[in-house]
Design a protein around this motif. Structure first.
Motif, PDB file in Angstrom:
ATOM      1  N   GLN A   1      47.004  74.887 148.754  1.00 38.21           N
ATOM      2  CA  GLN A   1      47.551  73.571 148.706  1.00 38.21           C
ATOM      3  C   GLN A   1      46.451  73.517 147.527  1.00 38.21           C
ATOM      4  O   GLN A   1      45.445  73.741 147.172  1.00 38.21           O
ATOM      5  CB  GLN A   1      46.644  72.579 149.545  1.00 38.21           C
ATOM      6  CG  GLN A   1      47.235  71.587 149.549  1.00 38.21           C
ATOM      7  CD  GLN A   1      47.110  70.952 150.457  1.00 38.21           C
ATOM      8  OE1 GLN A   1      47.657  70.877 151.788  1.00 38.21           O
ATOM      9  NE2 GLN A   1      46.232  69.410 150.639  1.00 38.21           N
TER      10      GLN A   1
ATOM     11  N   LYS B   1      45.842  70.506 145.567  1.00 35.68           N
ATOM     12  CA  LYS B   1      45.071  69.174 145.224  1.00 35.68           C
ATOM     13  C   LYS B   1      43.531  69.450 145.467  1.00 35.68           C
ATOM     14  O   LYS B   1      42.691  69.885 146.362  1.00 35.68           O
ATOM     15  CB  LYS B   1      45.768  68.056 147.135  1.00 35.68           C
ATOM     16  CG  LYS B   1      47.467  68.426 146.248  1.00 35.68           C
ATOM     17  CD  LYS B   1      47.952  68.051 147.534  1.00 35.68           C
ATOM     18  CE  LYS B   1      49.452  67.312 148.191  1.00 35.68           C
ATOM     19  NZ  LYS B   1      49.382  65.802 148.950  1.00 35.68           N
TER      20      LYS B   1
ATOM     21  N   THR C   1      44.880  61.396 139.319  1.00 30.79           N
ATOM     22  CA  THR C   1      46.503  61.836 139.318  1.00 30.79           C
ATOM     23  C   THR C   1      46.392  62.152 137.951  1.00 30.79           C
ATOM     24  O   THR C   1      47.216  63.488 137.970  1.00 30.79           O
ATOM     25  CB  THR C   1      47.275  60.564 140.196  1.00 30.79           C
ATOM     26  OG1 THR C   1      46.622  60.683 141.144  1.00 30.79           O
ATOM     27  CG2 THR C   1      49.079  61.399 140.756  1.00 30.79           C
TER      28      THR C   1
ATOM     29  N   CYS D   1      44.749  65.044 136.666  1.00 33.39           N
ATOM     30  CA  CYS D   1      45.141  66.654 137.566  1.00 33.39           C
ATOM     31  C   CYS D   1      46.661  67.297 137.941  1.00 33.39           C
ATOM     32  O   CYS D   1      47.157  68.136 138.624  1.00 33.39           O
ATOM     33  CB  CYS D   1      44.399  66.778 139.219  1.00 33.39           C
ATOM     34  SG  CYS D   1      42.339  66.506 139.165  1.00 33.39           S
TER      35      CYS D   1
ATOM     36  N   ALA E   1      47.573  66.342 140.621  1.00 34.80           N
ATOM     37  CA  ALA E   1      48.222  66.205 142.146  1.00 34.80           C
ATOM     38  C   ALA E   1      47.831  64.886 142.389  1.00 34.80           C
ATOM     39  O   ALA E   1      46.526  64.546 142.126  1.00 34.80           O
ATOM     40  CB  ALA E   1      47.403  67.477 142.502  1.00 34.80           C
ATOM     41  N   GLU E   2      47.984  64.766 143.781  1.00 35.09           N
ATOM     42  CA  GLU E   2      47.721  63.476 144.010  1.00 35.09           C
ATOM     43  C   GLU E   2      46.136  63.657 145.160  1.00 35.09           C
ATOM     44  O   GLU E   2      46.877  64.970 145.531  1.00 35.09           O
ATOM     45  CB  GLU E   2      48.276  62.719 145.522  1.00 35.09           C
ATOM     46  CG  GLU E   2      48.168  61.378 145.728  1.00 35.09           C
ATOM     47  CD  GLU E   2      49.143  61.074 146.507  1.00 35.09           C
ATOM     48  OE1 GLU E   2      49.173  60.391 147.688  1.00 35.09           O
ATOM     49  OE2 GLU E   2      50.197  60.486 145.973  1.00 35.09           O
ATOM     50  N   PRO E   3      45.479  63.353 144.434  1.00 41.17           N
ATOM     51  CA  PRO E   3      44.270  63.925 145.677  1.00 41.17           C
ATOM     52  C   PRO E   3      44.466  63.638 147.311  1.00 41.17           C
ATOM     53  O   PRO E   3      44.770  62.645 147.534  1.00 41.17           O
ATOM     54  CB  PRO E   3      42.923  63.105 145.026  1.00 41.17           C
ATOM     55  CG  PRO E   3      43.477  62.103 144.730  1.00 41.17           C
ATOM     56  CD  PRO E   3      45.294  62.524 144.236  1.00 41.17           C
TER      57      PRO E   3
END
Length: 83
Positions: free
Chosen positions: A33, A35, A53, A56, A58-60
């Motif tokens: 993954q 995240k 977000t 990165c 990506a949603e943490p």
């Protein structure tokens, strides 16, 4: 823990124990993954979600550790494990 505690009291103490953050992390961790995992003191996710977000892309995954002490203890627990 006291000797004369009820089952509910024992579970309540364990829920607030120092390895709760680490346990939540091991349940949510997936090696492939992509995240970020964020260990927070409480309701901090509302403040940090948009910033993390954006950086990165990506949603943490937020893991609440019940205060600063819990975050530090969770970090120390993770450092003990090589895997």
């Amino acid at each position: 823990m006291g000797i004369n505690l009820s089952r509910d009291e024992i579970l309540r103490e364990k829920r607030n124990g120092r390895t709760v953050g680490y346990h939540k992390f091991t349940l949510k961790f997936k090696p492939r993954q992509r995240k970020p995992y964020c260990f927070i003191e409480g309701e901090d996710s509302k403040y940090y979600i948009s910033r993390i977000t954006m950086v990165c892309k990506a949603e943490p995954i937020f893991i609440s550790c019940k205060g600063k002490k819990g975050v530090v203890e969770t970090f120390n627990e993770i450092q003990k494990h090589n895997d």
